[in-house]
Design an enzyme around this catalytic site. Sequence first.
Site, PDB file in Angstrom:
ATOM      1  N   GLY A 118      -6.197   2.292  -5.975  1.00 27.68           N
ATOM      2  CA  GLY A 118      -6.682   2.670  -4.969  1.00 27.68           C
ATOM      3  C   GLY A 118      -7.706   1.745  -4.105  1.00 27.68           C
ATOM      4  O   GLY A 118      -8.126   0.862  -5.227  1.00 27.68           O
ATOM      5  N   ASP A 168       1.896  -2.146  -4.946  1.00 29.20           N
ATOM      6  CA  ASP A 168       0.479  -1.445  -5.039  1.00 29.20           C
ATOM      7  C   ASP A 168       0.044  -1.611  -6.517  1.00 29.20           C
ATOM      8  O   ASP A 168       0.656  -1.736  -7.283  1.00 29.20           O
ATOM      9  CB  ASP A 168       0.681  -0.008  -4.703  1.00 29.20           C
ATOM     10  CG  ASP A 168      -0.589   0.536  -4.233  1.00 29.20           C
ATOM     11  OD1 ASP A 168      -1.574   0.598  -4.965  1.00 29.20           O
ATOM     12  OD2 ASP A 168      -0.782   1.425  -3.121  1.00 29.20           O
ATOM     13  N   HIS A 223      -8.542  -1.714   3.495  1.00 30.59           N
ATOM     14  CA  HIS A 223      -8.853  -1.810   4.841  1.00 30.59           C
ATOM     15  C   HIS A 223     -10.248  -2.416   5.282  1.00 30.59           C
ATOM     16  O   HIS A 223     -10.747  -2.492   6.277  1.00 30.59           O
ATOM     17  CB  HIS A 223      -9.013  -0.438   5.514  1.00 30.59           C
ATOM     18  CG  HIS A 223      -7.568   0.417   5.953  1.00 30.59           C
ATOM     19  ND1 HIS A 223      -6.281  -0.352   5.545  1.00 30.59           N
ATOM     20  CD2 HIS A 223      -7.258   1.343   6.460  1.00 30.59           C
ATOM     21  CE1 HIS A 223      -5.393   0.084   5.957  1.00 30.59           C
ATOM     22  NE2 HIS A 223      -5.613   1.677   6.284  1.00 30.59           N
ATOM     23  N   GLY A 263       0.817  -1.207  -0.074  1.00 29.63           N
ATOM     24  CA  GLY A 263       0.172   0.016  -0.165  1.00 29.63           C
ATOM     25  C   GLY A 263       0.506   1.182   0.086  1.00 29.63           C
ATOM     26  O   GLY A 263       1.303   1.737   1.021  1.00 29.63           O
TER      27      GLY A 263
END
Length: 215
Positions: free
Chosen positions: A75, A71, A144, A46
Amino acid sequence: MTRREDLFGLARATKGFMPDDEGAALFDAALAACRAAVGPFIVEVGAWCGKSTVYLGAAAEESGAVVLSVDHHHGSEELQEGWADFDPELVDPADGRVNTLPAWRRTIADAALEGCVVGLVGDSGTVARHVRHGVTFCFIDGGHGHDVAWADYRAWAPLIGEGGVLAIHDVFEDPRDGGRPPYELYRHALSTEFTELAATGSLRVLRRSRRRAGE
Ligand code: SAH
Ligand code: MG
């Protein structure tokens, strides 16, 4: 200004989600872990625009380590349109999707950290399947949501070497301060072979114990 101060200044000015004191604590923890290891390497899960990457890159540069920064750069769910942290400046007009890779690359180039920071663009679990065991310092700050956060933990925690360090971001003891999954990972890690080394804001730093002879 020292090189370290320079990099901290750049990290502080970079878009992202890492308060200054937590960034400094992340740097301290990564530097200590890498200095104590042979052939150290750091994994970041991330990266967004590279704010935490610069703190980790600064620690890598000072200790002769390398950062593998993972990553997919599209997003997390909670960074898409309609959520509080959505940033329209990061949408690629070509396809309308969030794309933080250009910003991340600019950050690492401006920091002159390309010699010790390697970007891995893709899904965290897919990358983890091809990384060898023995990660010195693993920073988990990806999605998350429940499933994604646990997928990251299950993929990466087993790859941390004995004596290696796991850092988890956005750990909130009080549910009013933030989502549950990072806190659940932290509690779970403590119930296994990890012990807590440090806590700063929502950053928790845990060390994997070394096996004793005969175990
Ligand atoms: N550490 C950053 C913030 C990271 S935000 C900072 O200091 O500012 C969370 C990042 O996790 C996002 O960039 C998102 O693209 C990435 N991410 C979420 N789920 C992922 C997955 N399954 N694989 C790879 N990256 C993921
Ligand atoms: Mg975070």
